[in-house]
Design a protein around this motif. Structure first.
Motif: not given
Length: 172
Positions: A18-22
């Motif tokens: 989720g962090e990588a996606e943001s």
């Protein structure tokens, strides 16, 4: 769809999906393989490690830039995820949020669409607007058309809960 292999130098190592996606310029991250575990629609808290392979969807240049900026090796051939992305097994569908849905007013992050249902939200068509940014934090409304990627079997199971109506024909 491209496969991105995580190098030891990558800033993504240890990061949640989720962090990588943001991250700025991040493509849609639809699959993750860590060790022997390959998952389509991995949960946002799934961790990325050295040697992990990420299935990313988007324009070639966007993926190439993301790969370069994050020290990932890009492959156009689907070696790890060929079966998962086979059209007879998985694909893109559309679903509408009916006025009776428990999803209304909730965000994709709150609903945990990937963890609970195995669904990756790609876009929301609302009125005449297509929402692609901050999808996880956009509250859903009645009438929203969700663009989803999933395994057909997971889609059929999720549709049984009647919080959205599938409008795409898919293999059953």
């Amino acid at each position: 769809v491209f496969e991105l292999t995580v190098s030891a130098d990558s800033p993504l190592v240890g990061m949640a999906l989720g962090e990588a996606e943001s991250l700025h310029g991040a493509p849609l991250l639809l699959a993750l393989k860590t060790g022997n575990d390959s998952r389509l629609a991995p949960p946002a808290d799934a961790r990325i490690w050295v040697g992990s392979v990420i299935g990313a969807m988007g324009p070639r240049q966007q993926i190439a830039d993301f790969a370069q900026n994050n020290m990932l090796r890009m492959s156009t051939r689907l070696r790890e995820f060929g079966d998962l992305f086979n059209p007879s097994r998985a694909g893109i569908s559309e679903a509408v949020i009916p006025p009776t849905s428990k999803f209304i007013g909730k965000t994709a992050a709150e609903l945990q669409l990937r963890r609970q249902y195995g669904l990756s939200l790609l876009a929301i068509n609302r009125d005449k607007t297509v929402i692609r940014e901050n999808l996880r934090d956009t509250a859903l409304r009645a009438g929203d058309m969700l663009v989803l990627h999933s395994i057909w079997q997971d889609l059929a199971q999720a549709a049984g809960k009647r919080d959205f109506v599938i409008v795409t024909d898919y293999p059953k």
